[in-house]
Design a protein around this motif. Structure first.
Motif, PDB file in Angstrom:
ATOM      1  N   PHE A 251      68.296  14.497 -73.893  1.00  0.00           N
ATOM      2  CA  PHE A 251      68.286  13.553 -75.011  1.00  0.00           C
ATOM      3  C   PHE A 251      67.940  12.143 -74.527  1.00  0.00           C
ATOM      4  CE2 PHE A 251      70.585  11.270 -78.551  1.00  0.00           C
ATOM      5  CZ  PHE A 251      69.729  11.696 -79.551  1.00  0.00           C
ATOM      6  N   ALA A 252      68.356  11.778 -73.323  1.00  0.00           N
ATOM      7  CA  ALA A 252      68.084  10.447 -72.791  1.00  0.00           C
ATOM      8  C   ALA A 252      66.610  10.244 -72.466  1.00  0.00           C
ATOM      9  CB  ALA A 252      68.937  10.198 -71.546  1.00  0.00           C
TER      10      ALA A 252
ATOM     11  N   GLN B 233      68.788   3.020 -76.781  1.00  0.00           N
ATOM     12  CA  GLN B 233      69.879   3.892 -76.369  1.00  0.00           C
ATOM     13  C   GLN B 233      71.194   3.110 -76.355  1.00  0.00           C
ATOM     14  OE1 GLN B 233      69.225   5.926 -72.695  1.00  0.00           O
ATOM     15  NE2 GLN B 233      67.269   6.840 -73.334  1.00  0.00           N
ATOM     16  N   VAL B 234      72.224   3.726 -76.895  1.00  0.00           N
ATOM     17  CA  VAL B 234      73.554   3.111 -76.962  1.00  0.00           C
ATOM     18  C   VAL B 234      74.543   4.074 -76.323  1.00  0.00           C
ATOM     19  CG1 VAL B 234      75.365   2.199 -78.451  1.00  0.00           C
ATOM     20  CG2 VAL B 234      72.959   1.851 -79.045  1.00  0.00           C
ATOM     21  N   MET B 235      75.339   3.559 -75.386  1.00  0.00           N
ATOM     22  CA  MET B 235      76.313   4.394 -74.678  1.00  0.00           C
ATOM     23  C   MET B 235      77.729   3.862 -74.835  1.00  0.00           C
ATOM     24  SD  MET B 235      74.139   5.221 -71.196  1.00  0.00           S
ATOM     25  CE  MET B 235      73.507   3.541 -71.058  1.00  0.00           C
ATOM     26  N   THR B 236      78.002   3.185 -75.933  1.00  0.00           N
ATOM     27  CA  THR B 236      79.348   2.670 -76.187  1.00  0.00           C
ATOM     28  C   THR B 236      80.310   3.806 -76.497  1.00  0.00           C
ATOM     29  OG1 THR B 236      78.752   2.346 -78.509  1.00  0.00           O
ATOM     30  CG2 THR B 236      78.486   0.463 -77.026  1.00  0.00           C
TER      31      THR B 236
ATOM     32  N   LYS C 221      80.428  11.374 -71.713  1.00  0.00           N
ATOM     33  CA  LYS C 221      79.691  10.120 -71.807  1.00  0.00           C
ATOM     34  C   LYS C 221      78.827  10.150 -73.065  1.00  0.00           C
ATOM     35  CE  LYS C 221      79.438   9.642 -66.773  1.00  0.00           C
ATOM     36  NZ  LYS C 221      78.518   9.523 -65.603  1.00  0.00           N
ATOM     37  N   PRO C 222      79.102   9.294 -74.035  1.00  0.00           N
ATOM     38  CA  PRO C 222      78.324   9.310 -75.285  1.00  0.00           C
ATOM     39  C   PRO C 222      76.924   8.758 -75.086  1.00  0.00           C
ATOM     40  CG  PRO C 222      79.910   7.524 -75.310  1.00  0.00           C
ATOM     41  CD  PRO C 222      80.183   8.302 -74.064  1.00  0.00           C
ATOM     42  N   LEU C 223      76.031   9.190 -75.956  1.00  0.00           N
ATOM     43  CA  LEU C 223      74.652   8.695 -75.968  1.00  0.00           C
ATOM     44  C   LEU C 223      74.093   8.874 -77.367  1.00  0.00           C
ATOM     45  CD1 LEU C 223      72.127   7.608 -74.545  1.00  0.00           C
ATOM     46  CD2 LEU C 223      71.516   9.992 -74.019  1.00  0.00           C
ATOM     47  N   LYS C 224      73.506   7.815 -77.887  1.00  0.00           N
ATOM     48  CA  LYS C 224      72.886   7.848 -79.214  1.00  0.00           C
ATOM     49  C   LYS C 224      71.813   6.777 -79.266  1.00  0.00           C
ATOM     50  CE  LYS C 224      77.029   5.332 -80.401  1.00  0.00           C
ATOM     51  NZ  LYS C 224      78.355   5.419 -81.019  1.00  0.00           N
ATOM     52  N   PHE C 225      70.945   6.866 -80.246  1.00  0.00           N
ATOM     53  CA  PHE C 225      69.891   5.882 -80.463  1.00  0.00           C
ATOM     54  C   PHE C 225      70.206   5.096 -81.724  1.00  0.00           C
ATOM     55  CE2 PHE C 225      67.931   8.867 -77.645  1.00  0.00           C
ATOM     56  CZ  PHE C 225      67.053   8.127 -76.874  1.00  0.00           C
ATOM     57  N   GLN C 226      70.040   3.782 -81.634  1.00  0.00           N
ATOM     58  CA  GLN C 226      70.459   2.931 -82.747  1.00  0.00           C
ATOM     59  C   GLN C 226      69.503   1.760 -82.899  1.00  0.00           C
ATOM     60  OE1 GLN C 226      74.536   1.744 -82.483  1.00  0.00           O
ATOM     61  NE2 GLN C 226      74.545   0.659 -84.434  1.00  0.00           N
TER      62      GLN C 226
END
Length: 445
Positions: A65-66, A104-107, A125-130
């Motif tokens: 995903f990254a 990419q946001v890893m908060t 470890k979270p990962l999302k796109f914002q």
């Protein structure tokens, strides 16, 4: 006599005993239920499922995903054009579009509200796109030229209030996502359905004092001349604005697509219009999400991808709280998550509560404790019942003795007294004869 506090079935001790009986029954029932639930390790199954998702995420899914690149394009139509296509020349001038590169946001996610404090849950470890897209404000020009009022936000009392179209006639926006793997990968594209950006909705009045309750809901109490209704048919007007979009995606046959959730195998109504309901004193839209749109991130909203907030400044003057800058723009947050994200799996398992429940050991401890407390409290009504039975028996015996004495004739009292004296004298004569040495012969003389 009977004490004052024991008179009647609604005396203080009787009420206390009744309350204790109810509490003891409830505690014993809950305790038995906890002991029965402890026979099945529901928490263990959910935790094991979540941990497997975390392991898969850390090993494969997160890295894949990254490596993706996401763009989002927003295309909108102005109010009054509905959901029409911008290819139509008559409304092409009222359309617009803009695009953003998603970061990419890893908060960290919000903490779980787990009763066992996360025992057995693996950390991930979270990962999302914002990204965020800024649109022009939906306030009319007259609302952008008012001078700030003194003090806090004041509600206007004039008959000329601003109005917004209903959902069908509001400005609509469509979000199109483009994703590819690396700089040379093939682009995959998917879009949401057209969504209203800001619209007004009339809710039912909350009697009594509907105007005051409408203010507490941050709504506007419309005048009959504007809303087209009579005075007694007035309703509370609320303004909803699109605040954020969240979609989840998955890869199928090398192409990334929207991941649609199946809601218990039941097809909701096909209407795309969210209804309104009262939640914690505020009106907010609740989506009746059909399966084709169930690719959102919140199970509590039926996996709807969009979230609408309420504009609490609508109908108020410009102030420190309702600033002029806030009316000039409309910001929408856009987020993309992986369907294999452990956080989404936790929401699905716990139905949005983020609580995996108690372990069997904790359920047994709670069940036994509730049973013990319930049995101890049960002593109070039992003791009260025994006291009542004993009191009734003593009172019956005393009443019987009183009734027997009352039946005796007072005129026979002198005769009974003389008979008792003669019997006593006859009993004392032999005793005196033995004391003075006098025999029966002397007595005869």
């Amino acid at each position: 006599g009977v004490p004052m506090r024991d008179k009647g079935p609604f005396s203080g001790p009787n009420i206390a005993a009744g309350i204790a009986a109810v509490v003891s029954v409830v505690l014993i029932s809950v305790g038995l239920s906890s002991l029965s639930a402890s026979r099945e390790d529901t928490r263990g199954k959910m935790v094991a499922d979540y941990d497997r998702r975390v392991e898969s995420w850390d090993v494969n899914e997160r890295a894949r995903f990254a490596s993706l690149e996401f763009n989002v394009t927003a295309r909108w139509t102005a109010a009054g054009t509905g959901q029409g296509s911008c290819s139509n020349a008559s409304i092409a001038s009222r359309c617009g579009s803009t695009w953003r590169v998603m970061d990419q946001v890893m908060t960290s996610e919000k903490p779980f509200h787990d009763e066992e404090r996360g025992q057995g849950l693996l950390h991930y470890k979270p990962l999302k796109f914002q990204s965020s897209i800024t649109f022009a404000g939906y306030y009319p020009a007259s609302e952008l030229q008012r001078l700030p009022s003194q003090g806090g936000a004041r509600r206007r009392r004039t008959r000329e209030r601003p109005t917004l179209p209903r959902r069908e006639g509001a400005a609509h926006v469509t979000f199109t996502f483009s994703v590819r793997n690396g700089s040379r990968g093939k682009w995959s594209t998917f879009s949401t359905l057209p969504l209203p950006m800001a619209y007004s909705e009339v809710g039912p009045p909350q009697n009594p004092s509907p105007e005051a309750k409408c203010r507490s809901d941050q709504g506007e109490w419309p005048h009959s001349s504007i809303e087209g209704g009579s005075f007694r048919d007035r309703q509370c007007l609320a303004v909803h604005r699109l605040e954020r979009i969240c979609v989840q995606v998955h890869q199928a046959n090398g192409t990334w697509k929207l991941h649609r959730m199946v809601i218990d195998g039941v097809t909701p109504p096909a209407s795309q219009r969210p209804s309104s309901q009262r939640r914690r004193g505020h009106w907010r839209p609740q989506a009746l999400t059909p399966p084709a749109e169930s690719y959102g991130c919140l199970p509590k909203d039926g996996w709807s991808p969009h979230f609408y907030g309420q504009d609490s400044c609508w109908g108020h003057e410009i102030s420190d709280r309702c600033t002029l800058e806030g009316r000039k723009s409309h910001i929408v947050s856009v987020m993309v998550r992986n369907a294999n994200d452990p956080f989404l799996r936790a929401e699905e398992l716990t139905h949005g509560t983020m609580n995996f429940g108690l372990s069997p050991a904790s359920q047994r401890v709670d069940g036994i404790a509730l049973l013990v407390v319930g049995l101890i409290i049960c002593i109070i009504p039992i003791a009260r019942c025994c006291f009542r039975v004993t009191s009734r028996g003593s009172a019956g015996e005393e009443e019987q003795r009183s009734f027997s004495s009352a039946r005796e004739d007072p005129r026979d009292e002198p005769q009974r007294h003389s008979q008792s004296q003669e019997q006593q004298a006859q009993q004392e004569m032999p005793a005196r004869a033995q004391v003075y040495g006098v025999g029966r012969e002397d007595e005869d003389l």
